[in-house]
Scaffold this active site. Structure first.
Site: not given
Ligand code: SAH
Length: 287
Positions: A136
């Site tokens: 993000s």
């Molecule tokens: N927190 C991260 C952003 C990751 S993008 C950062 O530091 O930038 C969002 C993430 O959510 C992805 O890796 C995706 O696989 C995860 N995601 C989506 N649905 C999910 C779920 N039901 N449980 C756990 N993770 C999930």
């Protein structure tokens, strides 16, 4: 509520690192993104800056007595200026909380990004981390954590859904006493473990699983933050909020907005819809 949770899967502090880290990130290059534009329209006067650092989880670079740890002090120092500039930019975009801004200054974002993209590590952009997922933008990370904190008492136990590469989890660990983060894609869970290992953050626990189910074994949480957008907020997460807890989530499909929910009673929640945003989708199950 028991204080000892020794059965939790991954105390990062107990894992040692291997491999070498990437070189320092060069100067930032700005690329506009949805939330950046939102931030601009939401922009306030420069936030008051303070030298305060998070009380918890501030990473310690490895000393010479731990040769297997690979986070070099020089690497951290070389990226100090771009990190400070990034935090100042986020402050200009309207984030005011000094603890959140200090956390952005502390966590080396370039460690969470593949080397080919490290020139953009301290720009306000989301970047690919593999498996069609993204890290993000710093602004949205800071904004969501600020919304989660509010102006009340310090955050105690926080749950993040969507660890991805682990960056936001590391920032959260600077402002909350205990952080739990769930990822549904196994290779990303492993990537986050590897990225976080050299930072040796003792108050962060990673879990591989479906975050839509929450983490009942560690509930209730004082704060829950979702890094992926669903059409609504899963019921299990609402149930795992402590009374008075806050949840911040992107909600929607093509058009998404940040939503902040506060649990006001055993069966009562209030909700507010805030600025528009753009996140990867929240998906059920594990892969
Ligand atoms: N927190 C991260 C952003 C990751 S993008 C950062 O530091 O930038 C969002 C993430 O959510 C992805 O890796 C995706 O696989 C995860 N995601 C989506 N649905 C999910 C779920 N039901 N449980 C756990 N993770 C999930």
């Amino acid at each position: 509520m028991s204080e000892k949770r020794s059965n939790f899967p991954l105390p990062l502090s107990s894992v040692t690192g291997t491999g070498t880290r990437k070189p320092a990130a060069p100067a930032p290059v700005a690329t506009p993104q949805t939330a950046t534009q939102n931030a601009r329209s939401n922009s306030q006067a420069t936030a008051a800056r303070s030298g305060a650092h998070g009380a918890h989880g501030v990473p310690a670079p490895a000393g010479p007595s731990q040769p297997q740890q690979t986070l070099a002090r020089s690497d951290l120092m070389a990226t100090e200026a771009p990190r400070r500039a990034m935090a100042a930019r986020v402050a200009r975009q309207g984030v005011k909380d000094p603890q959140v801004l200090a956390a952005l200054e502390t966590i080396p974002r370039h460690l969470f990004i593949e080397q080919a993209l490290s020139a953009q590590a301290y720009t306000d952009v989301s970047l690919p981390i593999g498996h069609n997922q993204t890290i993000s933008q710093p602004y949205i990370v800071a904004r969501m954590i600020e919304l989660l904190k509010g102006s009340g008492k310090p955050l105690q136990r926080v749950l993040e859904i969507g660890t991805g590469c682990g960056y936001q989890a590391a920032v959260l660990a600077c402002v909350a006493k205990e952080v739990y983060s769930i990822e549904r894609i196994k290779p990303l869970h492993e990537l986050a473990k590897a990225n976080l290992r050299p930072l040796r953050i003792a108050n962060l626990r990673l879990q591989y699983g479906d975050g839509m189910l929450g983490l009942p074994q560690a509930a209730p949480f004082d704060g829950i933050i979702l890094a992926a957008a669903g059409l609504d907020v899963p019921r299990a997460l609402l149930e795992q909020m402590a009374i008075g807890a806050r949840l911040v989530a992107p909600v929607g499909a093509q058009v998404q907005h940040l939503q902040r929910i506060i649990r006001t009673g055993k069966s009562e929640w209030t909700s507010e819809t805030l600025e528009s945003c753009h996140f990867v989708p929240l998906r059920p199950g594990i892969v």
